[in-house]
Motif scaffolding. Structure first.
Motif, PDB file in Angstrom:
ATOM      1  N   GLN A   1      78.878  82.441   1.200  1.00  0.00           N
ATOM      2  CA  GLN A   1      79.525  82.369  -0.293  1.00  0.00           C
ATOM      3  C   GLN A   1      79.967  80.848  -0.359  1.00  0.00           C
ATOM      4  O   GLN A   1      79.704  80.278  -1.390  1.00  0.00           O
ATOM      5  CB  GLN A   1      81.040  83.238  -0.207  1.00  0.00           C
ATOM      6  N   THR A   2      80.489  80.253   0.677  1.00  0.00           N
ATOM      7  CA  THR A   2      80.861  78.844   0.758  1.00  0.00           C
ATOM      8  C   THR A   2      79.553  78.013   0.419  1.00  0.00           C
ATOM      9  O   THR A   2      79.355  77.051  -0.204  1.00  0.00           O
ATOM     10  CB  THR A   2      81.384  78.178   1.997  1.00  0.00           C
ATOM     11  N   TYR A   3      78.173  78.217   1.227  1.00  0.00           N
ATOM     12  CA  TYR A   3      77.227  77.453   1.509  1.00  0.00           C
ATOM     13  C   TYR A   3      75.948  77.708   0.174  1.00  0.00           C
ATOM     14  O   TYR A   3      75.037  76.952   0.267  1.00  0.00           O
ATOM     15  CB  TYR A   3      76.654  77.395   2.759  1.00  0.00           C
ATOM     16  N   THR A   4      76.022  78.713  -0.480  1.00  0.00           N
ATOM     17  CA  THR A   4      75.095  79.150  -1.165  1.00  0.00           C
ATOM     18  C   THR A   4      75.546  78.998  -2.737  1.00  0.00           C
ATOM     19  O   THR A   4      74.711  79.024  -3.637  1.00  0.00           O
ATOM     20  CB  THR A   4      74.573  80.421  -1.165  1.00  0.00           C
ATOM     21  N   CYS A   5      76.984  78.765  -2.807  1.00  0.00           N
ATOM     22  CA  CYS A   5      77.406  78.804  -4.305  1.00  0.00           C
ATOM     23  C   CYS A   5      77.833  77.527  -4.631  1.00  0.00           C
ATOM     24  O   CYS A   5      78.292  77.665  -5.869  1.00  0.00           O
ATOM     25  CB  CYS A   5      78.565  79.986  -4.443  1.00  0.00           C
ATOM     26  N   SER A   6      77.938  76.824  -3.693  1.00  0.00           N
ATOM     27  CA  SER A   6      78.436  75.322  -4.151  1.00  0.00           C
ATOM     28  C   SER A   6      77.352  74.471  -4.246  1.00  0.00           C
ATOM     29  O   SER A   6      76.306  74.238  -3.521  1.00  0.00           O
ATOM     30  CB  SER A   6      79.513  74.680  -3.377  1.00  0.00           C
ATOM     31  N   GLU A   7      77.487  73.245  -5.164  1.00  0.00           N
ATOM     32  CA  GLU A   7      76.344  72.446  -5.702  1.00  0.00           C
ATOM     33  C   GLU A   7      76.098  71.628  -4.363  1.00  0.00           C
ATOM     34  O   GLU A   7      74.631  71.341  -4.515  1.00  0.00           O
ATOM     35  CB  GLU A   7      76.882  71.468  -6.778  1.00  0.00           C
ATOM     36  N   PRO A   8      76.876  70.886  -3.756  1.00  0.00           N
ATOM     37  CA  PRO A   8      76.084  70.110  -2.770  1.00  0.00           C
ATOM     38  C   PRO A   8      75.291  70.622  -1.730  1.00  0.00           C
ATOM     39  O   PRO A   8      74.274  70.119  -1.488  1.00  0.00           O
ATOM     40  CB  PRO A   8      77.406  69.623  -2.086  1.00  0.00           C
ATOM     41  N   PHE A   9      75.490  72.030  -1.329  1.00  0.00           N
ATOM     42  CA  PHE A   9      74.391  72.608  -0.491  1.00  0.00           C
ATOM     43  C   PHE A   9      73.325  73.063  -1.074  1.00  0.00           C
ATOM     44  O   PHE A   9      72.170  73.400  -0.475  1.00  0.00           O
ATOM     45  CB  PHE A   9      75.228  73.982  -0.152  1.00  0.00           C
ATOM     46  N   LEU A  10      73.256  73.215  -2.523  1.00  0.00           N
ATOM     47  CA  LEU A  10      71.854  73.639  -3.085  1.00  0.00           C
ATOM     48  C   LEU A  10      71.012  72.575  -2.839  1.00  0.00           C
ATOM     49  O   LEU A  10      69.851  73.118  -2.731  1.00  0.00           O
ATOM     50  CB  LEU A  10      72.226  73.864  -4.408  1.00  0.00           C
ATOM     51  N   LYS A  11      71.202  71.275  -2.551  1.00  0.00           N
ATOM     52  CA  LYS A  11      70.442  70.271  -2.050  1.00  0.00           C
ATOM     53  C   LYS A  11      69.986  70.141  -0.832  1.00  0.00           C
ATOM     54  O   LYS A  11      69.008  69.516  -0.703  1.00  0.00           O
ATOM     55  CB  LYS A  11      70.692  68.970  -3.049  1.00  0.00           C
ATOM     56  N   ASP A  12      70.864  70.339  -0.246  1.00  0.00           N
ATOM     57  CA  ASP A  12      70.801  70.373   1.335  1.00  0.00           C
ATOM     58  C   ASP A  12      70.114  71.729   1.885  1.00  0.00           C
ATOM     59  O   ASP A  12      70.843  72.474   2.707  1.00  0.00           O
ATOM     60  CB  ASP A  12      72.015  69.765   1.999  1.00  0.00           C
ATOM     61  N   TYR A  13      69.182  71.902   1.548  1.00  0.00           N
ATOM     62  CA  TYR A  13      68.432  73.100   2.059  1.00  0.00           C
ATOM     63  C   TYR A  13      68.493  73.540   3.602  1.00  0.00           C
ATOM     64  O   TYR A  13      68.865  74.396   3.912  1.00  0.00           O
ATOM     65  CB  TYR A  13      66.809  73.064   1.641  1.00  0.00           C
ATOM     66  N   LYS A  14      68.175  72.418   4.339  1.00  0.00           N
ATOM     67  CA  LYS A  14      67.917  72.682   5.894  1.00  0.00           C
ATOM     68  C   LYS A  14      69.535  73.090   6.294  1.00  0.00           C
ATOM     69  O   LYS A  14      69.527  73.934   7.102  1.00  0.00           O
ATOM     70  CB  LYS A  14      67.435  71.405   6.493  1.00  0.00           C
ATOM     71  N   LEU A  15      70.329  72.193   6.190  1.00  0.00           N
ATOM     72  CA  LEU A  15      71.759  72.686   6.471  1.00  0.00           C
ATOM     73  C   LEU A  15      72.285  73.923   6.119  1.00  0.00           C
ATOM     74  O   LEU A  15      72.800  74.716   6.869  1.00  0.00           O
ATOM     75  CB  LEU A  15      72.945  71.456   6.420  1.00  0.00           C
ATOM     76  N   ARG A  16      71.911  74.372   4.563  1.00  0.00           N
ATOM     77  CA  ARG A  16      72.563  75.609   4.105  1.00  0.00           C
ATOM     78  C   ARG A  16      71.705  76.752   4.868  1.00  0.00           C
ATOM     79  O   ARG A  16      72.441  77.626   5.318  1.00  0.00           O
ATOM     80  CB  ARG A  16      71.977  75.466   2.712  1.00  0.00           C
ATOM     81  N   GLU A  17      70.502  76.578   5.201  1.00  0.00           N
ATOM     82  CA  GLU A  17      69.613  77.673   5.999  1.00  0.00           C
ATOM     83  C   GLU A  17      70.123  77.679   7.493  1.00  0.00           C
ATOM     84  O   GLU A  17      70.302  78.826   7.779  1.00  0.00           O
ATOM     85  CB  GLU A  17      68.456  77.243   6.071  1.00  0.00           C
ATOM     86  N   GLN A  18      70.375  76.530   7.953  1.00  0.00           N
ATOM     87  CA  GLN A  18      70.768  76.444   9.409  1.00  0.00           C
ATOM     88  C   GLN A  18      72.219  77.392   9.405  1.00  0.00           C
ATOM     89  O   GLN A  18      72.205  77.902  10.478  1.00  0.00           O
ATOM     90  CB  GLN A  18      70.876  75.052   9.957  1.00  0.00           C
ATOM     91  N   ILE A  19      73.189  76.740   8.814  1.00  0.00           N
ATOM     92  CA  ILE A  19      74.587  77.533   9.142  1.00  0.00           C
ATOM     93  C   ILE A  19      74.440  78.974   8.422  1.00  0.00           C
ATOM     94  O   ILE A  19      75.178  79.732   8.877  1.00  0.00           O
ATOM     95  CB  ILE A  19      75.492  76.559   8.311  1.00  0.00           C
ATOM     96  N   ASN A  20      73.931  79.273   7.421  1.00  0.00           N
ATOM     97  CA  ASN A  20      73.690  80.795   7.178  1.00  0.00           C
ATOM     98  C   ASN A  20      72.736  81.447   8.310  1.00  0.00           C
ATOM     99  O   ASN A  20      73.159  82.582   8.669  1.00  0.00           O
ATOM    100  CB  ASN A  20      72.675  81.042   5.900  1.00  0.00           C
ATOM    101  N   GLY A  21      71.931  81.141   9.072  1.00  0.00           N
ATOM    102  CA  GLY A  21      71.172  81.718  10.019  1.00  0.00           C
ATOM    103  C   GLY A  21      71.967  81.538  11.038  1.00  0.00           C
ATOM    104  O   GLY A  21      72.225  82.817  11.825  1.00  0.00           O
ATOM    105  N   SER A  22      72.631  80.749  11.741  1.00  0.00           N
ATOM    106  CA  SER A  22      73.638  80.801  12.819  1.00  0.00           C
ATOM    107  C   SER A  22      74.773  81.704  12.728  1.00  0.00           C
ATOM    108  O   SER A  22      75.125  82.221  13.771  1.00  0.00           O
ATOM    109  CB  SER A  22      73.905  79.166  13.511  1.00  0.00           C
ATOM    110  N   SER A  23      75.486  81.495  11.312  1.00  0.00           N
ATOM    111  CA  SER A  23      76.579  82.534  11.313  1.00  0.00           C
ATOM    112  C   SER A  23      76.005  84.134  11.452  1.00  0.00           C
ATOM    113  O   SER A  23      76.477  85.024  11.919  1.00  0.00           O
ATOM    114  CB  SER A  23      77.136  82.335   9.841  1.00  0.00           C
ATOM    115  N   GLY A  24      74.912  84.417  10.724  1.00  0.00           N
ATOM    116  CA  GLY A  24      74.407  85.579  10.728  1.00  0.00           C
ATOM    117  C   GLY A  24      73.838  85.793  12.249  1.00  0.00           C
ATOM    118  O   GLY A  24      73.855  87.008  12.565  1.00  0.00           O
ATOM    119  N   SER A  25      73.340  84.956  13.185  1.00  0.00           N
ATOM    120  CA  SER A  25      72.891  85.465  14.241  1.00  0.00           C
ATOM    121  C   SER A  25      74.079  85.725  15.233  1.00  0.00           C
ATOM    122  O   SER A  25      73.822  86.548  16.189  1.00  0.00           O
ATOM    123  CB  SER A  25      72.381  84.075  15.047  1.00  0.00           C
TER     124      SER A  25
END
Length: 141
Positions: A25-49
């Motif tokens: 919710q934090t990383y996919t819904c806020s504007e700064p993360f929409l442009k930082d694709y790599k960090l957004r995907e990494q933190i989503n992936g590691s939290s799901g891991s």
């Protein structure tokens, strides 16, 4: 203590699920993360891991394999904490948001570590070894 028969009943899995949802919710819904694709995907992936490795290890029906997957889950909680620093340093999240998510990831890491210690001290090898168990209860007790 009751026997846990489903990974969904493990408190550490429930905490990891909550963290994964909050990170999403934090990383996919806020504007700064929409442009930082790599960090957004990494933190989503590691939290799901974290939650995924707890579940996969549980389903292996082997203490040693479960401990191995818990170790990976614990490492993923550390990865989330490191990625939170990157997000904070880039001013994507506030100090308050950082602290909340960091403390959740840290608590999960501590609890997973404690669970690993508990399992390592157990004689039970796992359901897949049930016929070969040397840790059966003493019938005289």
């Amino acid at each position: 203590m009751a026997t846990i028969t489903r990974f969904e009943d493990l408190e550490i899995w429930q905490l990891a699920r909550n963290l994964a949802n909050e990170v999403f919710q934090t990383y996919t819904c806020s504007e700064p993360f929409l442009k930082d694709y790599k960090l957004r995907e990494q933190i989503n992936g590691s939290s799901g891991s974290i939650m995924d490795n707890i579940a996969e290890g549980f389903e292996r029906n082997s203490r040693n394999e479960f401990v191995n997957f818990l170790s990976i889950a614990k490492a993923s909680s550390g990865e989330v904490k490191s990625q939170l620093y990157r997000a904070f340093d880039r001013r994507y999240i506030t100090q308050e948001r950082f602290d909340k998510l960091y403390n959740q990831a840290d608590e999960i890491g501590r609890q997973v570590g404690g669970f690993i210690n508990y399992l390592n001290s157990s004689l039970y090898k796992g359901a897949k070894f049930k016929n070969r168990q040397t840790d059966r209860p003493n019938p005289k007790s």
